[in-house]
Design a protein around this motif. Structure first.
Motif, PDB file in Angstrom:
ATOM      1  N   SER A 134       0.857  -1.177   0.000  1.00 45.32           N
ATOM      2  CA  SER A 134       0.000   0.000   0.000  1.00 45.32           C
ATOM      3  C   SER A 134       0.898   1.234   0.000  1.00 45.32           C
ATOM      4  O   SER A 134       1.961   1.237   0.622  1.00 45.32           O
ATOM      5  CB  SER A 134      -0.918   0.017   1.227  1.00 45.32           C
ATOM      6  OG  SER A 134      -0.150   0.106   2.423  1.00 45.32           O
ATOM      7  N   ALA A 135       0.467   2.264  -0.717  1.00 45.41           N
ATOM      8  CA  ALA A 135       1.249   3.499  -0.760  1.00 45.41           C
ATOM      9  C   ALA A 135       1.034   4.284   0.526  1.00 45.41           C
ATOM     10  O   ALA A 135      -0.109   4.500   0.934  1.00 45.41           O
ATOM     11  CB  ALA A 135       0.835   4.335  -1.964  1.00 45.41           C
ATOM     12  N   PRO A 136       2.100   4.711   1.195  1.00 47.04           N
ATOM     13  CA  PRO A 136       1.934   5.482   2.445  1.00 47.04           C
ATOM     14  C   PRO A 136       1.306   6.836   2.171  1.00 47.04           C
ATOM     15  O   PRO A 136       1.429   7.392   1.070  1.00 47.04           O
ATOM     16  CB  PRO A 136       3.368   5.620   2.963  1.00 47.04           C
ATOM     17  CG  PRO A 136       4.224   5.475   1.749  1.00 47.04           C
ATOM     18  CD  PRO A 136       3.510   4.532   0.845  1.00 47.04           C
ATOM     19  N   GLY A 137       0.613   7.369   3.178  1.00 48.25           N
ATOM     20  CA  GLY A 137      -0.047   8.662   3.030  1.00 48.25           C
ATOM     21  C   GLY A 137       0.818   9.809   3.515  1.00 48.25           C
ATOM     22  O   GLY A 137       1.963   9.627   3.937  1.00 48.25           O
ATOM     23  N   ALA A 138       0.248  10.992   3.440  1.00 47.53           N
ATOM     24  CA  ALA A 138       0.957  12.184   3.904  1.00 47.53           C
ATOM     25  C   ALA A 138       0.863  12.301   5.425  1.00 47.53           C
ATOM     26  O   ALA A 138       0.322  11.423   6.102  1.00 47.53           O
ATOM     27  CB  ALA A 138       0.359  13.420   3.231  1.00 47.53           C
ATOM     28  N   ASP A 185       9.234   1.875   3.145  1.00 45.50           N
ATOM     29  CA  ASP A 185       8.272   2.882   2.686  1.00 45.50           C
ATOM     30  C   ASP A 185       8.605   3.360   1.280  1.00 45.50           C
ATOM     31  O   ASP A 185       7.700   3.708   0.513  1.00 45.50           O
ATOM     32  CB  ASP A 185       8.239   4.063   3.648  1.00 45.50           C
ATOM     33  CG  ASP A 185       7.296   3.817   4.815  1.00 45.50           C
ATOM     34  OD1 ASP A 185       6.910   2.644   5.018  1.00 45.50           O
ATOM     35  OD2 ASP A 185       6.947   4.777   5.528  1.00 45.50           O
ATOM     36  N   TYR A 186       9.880   3.389   0.941  1.00 47.29           N
ATOM     37  CA  TYR A 186      10.265   3.757  -0.422  1.00 47.29           C
ATOM     38  C   TYR A 186       9.826   2.670  -1.415  1.00 47.29           C
ATOM     39  O   TYR A 186       9.387   2.981  -2.530  1.00 47.29           O
ATOM     40  CB  TYR A 186      11.775   3.978  -0.503  1.00 47.29           C
ATOM     41  CG  TYR A 186      12.241   5.215   0.223  1.00 47.29           C
ATOM     42  CD1 TYR A 186      12.200   6.467  -0.382  1.00 47.29           C
ATOM     43  CD2 TYR A 186      12.713   5.139   1.533  1.00 47.29           C
ATOM     44  CE1 TYR A 186      12.627   7.606   0.281  1.00 47.29           C
ATOM     45  CE2 TYR A 186      13.140   6.268   2.214  1.00 47.29           C
ATOM     46  CZ  TYR A 186      13.097   7.502   1.582  1.00 47.29           C
ATOM     47  OH  TYR A 186      13.517   8.630   2.256  1.00 47.29           O
ATOM     48  N   ALA A 187       9.962   1.415  -1.011  1.00 44.27           N
ATOM     49  CA  ALA A 187       9.508   0.315  -1.872  1.00 44.27           C
ATOM     50  C   ALA A 187       7.998   0.326  -2.035  1.00 44.27           C
ATOM     51  O   ALA A 187       7.465  -0.005  -3.100  1.00 44.27           O
ATOM     52  CB  ALA A 187       9.972  -1.021  -1.289  1.00 44.27           C
ATOM     53  N   SER A 221       3.441   3.747 -11.320  1.00 44.68           N
ATOM     54  CA  SER A 221       3.188   3.477  -9.905  1.00 44.68           C
ATOM     55  C   SER A 221       3.992   4.401  -9.001  1.00 44.68           C
ATOM     56  O   SER A 221       3.478   4.878  -7.971  1.00 44.68           O
ATOM     57  CB  SER A 221       3.519   2.010  -9.593  1.00 44.68           C
ATOM     58  OG  SER A 221       4.870   1.721  -9.885  1.00 44.68           O
ATOM     59  N   ILE A 222       5.225   4.699  -9.352  1.00 40.90           N
ATOM     60  CA  ILE A 222       6.056   5.569  -8.516  1.00 40.90           C
ATOM     61  C   ILE A 222       5.488   6.986  -8.475  1.00 40.90           C
ATOM     62  O   ILE A 222       5.421   7.616  -7.405  1.00 40.90           O
ATOM     63  CB  ILE A 222       7.513   5.571  -9.018  1.00 40.90           C
ATOM     64  CG1 ILE A 222       8.164   4.215  -8.731  1.00 40.90           C
ATOM     65  CG2 ILE A 222       8.317   6.690  -8.358  1.00 40.90           C
ATOM     66  CD1 ILE A 222       9.538   4.054  -9.336  1.00 40.90           C
ATOM     67  N   VAL A 223       5.082   7.506  -9.633  1.00 41.56           N
ATOM     68  CA  VAL A 223       4.509   8.859  -9.669  1.00 41.56           C
ATOM     69  C   VAL A 223       3.242   8.924  -8.818  1.00 41.56           C
ATOM     70  O   VAL A 223       3.054   9.845  -8.017  1.00 41.56           O
ATOM     71  CB  VAL A 223       4.213   9.278 -11.125  1.00 41.56           C
ATOM     72  CG1 VAL A 223       3.394  10.567 -11.148  1.00 41.56           C
ATOM     73  CG2 VAL A 223       5.509   9.466 -11.890  1.00 41.56           C
ATOM     74  N   SER A 224       2.374   7.921  -8.959  1.00 42.06           N
ATOM     75  CA  SER A 224       1.145   7.900  -8.156  1.00 42.06           C
ATOM     76  C   SER A 224       1.456   7.768  -6.668  1.00 42.06           C
ATOM     77  O   SER A 224       0.845   8.440  -5.830  1.00 42.06           O
ATOM     78  CB  SER A 224       0.243   6.742  -8.605  1.00 42.06           C
ATOM     79  OG  SER A 224      -0.149   6.889  -9.946  1.00 42.06           O
ATOM     80  N   LEU A 277      -0.919   9.160 -16.739  1.00 42.94           N
ATOM     81  CA  LEU A 277      -0.445  10.076 -17.774  1.00 42.94           C
ATOM     82  C   LEU A 277       1.075  10.052 -17.885  1.00 42.94           C
ATOM     83  O   LEU A 277       1.629  10.090 -18.987  1.00 42.94           O
ATOM     84  CB  LEU A 277      -0.933  11.498 -17.469  1.00 42.94           C
ATOM     85  CG  LEU A 277      -2.433  11.749 -17.661  1.00 42.94           C
ATOM     86  CD1 LEU A 277      -2.813  13.125 -17.130  1.00 42.94           C
ATOM     87  CD2 LEU A 277      -2.822  11.618 -19.124  1.00 42.94           C
ATOM     88  N   ALA A 278       1.751   9.980 -16.732  1.00 44.57           N
ATOM     89  CA  ALA A 278       3.222   9.929 -16.747  1.00 44.57           C
ATOM     90  C   ALA A 278       3.709   8.663 -17.442  1.00 44.57           C
ATOM     91  O   ALA A 278       4.634   8.700 -18.265  1.00 44.57           O
ATOM     92  CB  ALA A 278       3.761   9.991 -15.316  1.00 44.57           C
TER      93      ALA A 278
END
Length: 254
Positions: A45-49, A63-65, A111-114, A191-192
């Motif tokens: 899961s992508a971490p949040g702000a 977290d980077y992965a 995926s990285i941009v998102s 888009l990226a």
């Protein structure tokens, strides 16, 4: 005596098939084998702000992965099936056009941009491969755009993908503004990735007439020849010789 016809299964879209199989495997592993560990929540899961339940930690390598691995995580099986329904057909088409390594790199960039945008903007985690599915749909439209047209089927497919992901997001506590913003974050990643596919597409041949004095072809001409210039196309490697007696129909060799 007539020769036997050989039949084999062709592993035609290695990246797309492997992606979907990995997503399904991770879902079942998280829901049945590792229930107490919360595999998807902690890794896929992508971490949040700042302010999120599981915010991005600059000192944590995992977290980077997670910024790239979140596309393999899914909250429910319906989300897995929905993603695979778009990724398998469009992914196979794009791998035929651009090649599997290029599609893999575009998927990683998408995926990285998102993931990075989610970690910067949204106070919540992000799951699923909606960005990858939208990227593949956008990539499939590039050739038709070169002809100053766009297929209605591509527009409708994109609308179905967007509305379907909004519906899946609404299953967990309703359709909030963060869910809508999250969809735009995934669209930015799509888009990226699609732009990277456009820029890394094989270049067209220069005009043989010499009238342009070595200048490159226009963008419209370049787009029209993307398919023919792709390394996965047979025309890229030249025509077959006349004495080639092998007939290939799909993956059936006669």
């Amino acid at each position: 005596m007539a020769s036997r016809k050989s039949f084999k299964v062709n592993f035609d879209a290695s990246v797309s098939i492997s992606f979907c199989l990995a997503a399904i495997f991770i879902f079942f592993l998280d829901n049945f084998a590792l229930k107490n560990f919360s595999l998807v929540q902690n890794i896929f899961s992508a971490p949040g702000a700042k302010g999120a339940q599981n915010p991005f930690n600059f000192s944590s390598p995992i977290d980077y992965a997670r910024l790239a691995l979140f596309v393999l995580g899914n909250k429910n099986f319906l989300q897995v099936l929905f993603s695979c329904a778009f990724i398998l057909p469009f992914g196979a088409l794009m791998e035929e056009r651009y090649g599997s390594p290029a599609v893999l790199l575009m998927t990683l960039l998408c995926s990285i941009v998102s993931g990075v945008l989610n970690a910067c903007l949204l106070p919540q985690s992000m799951f699923g491969a909606a960005s990858v599915a939208m990227m593949l749909i956008l990539l499939s439209s590039i050739t038709s755009i070169a002809k100053n047209e766009i297929h209605l089927s591509s527009i409708l497919t994109f609308i179905v993908c967007v509305t379907g992901n909004l519906y899946l997001s609404s299953l967990d506590g309703g359709l909030t503004r963060f869910a809508v913003i999250g969809l735009f974050v995934q669209l930015a990643g799509a888009l990226a990735g699609s732009m990277a596919g456009f820029l890394t597409a094989p270049k067209t041949k220069r005009s043989a007439s010499g009238s342009s004095s070595g200048s490159s072809q226009t963008a419209s001409e370049r787009l029209r020849e993307i398919d023919e210039e792709s390394p996965r196309k047979k025309s890229f490697w030249g025509k077959k010789t006349a004495d080639d007696e092998t007939t290939v129909i799909g993956s059936i060799n006669i």
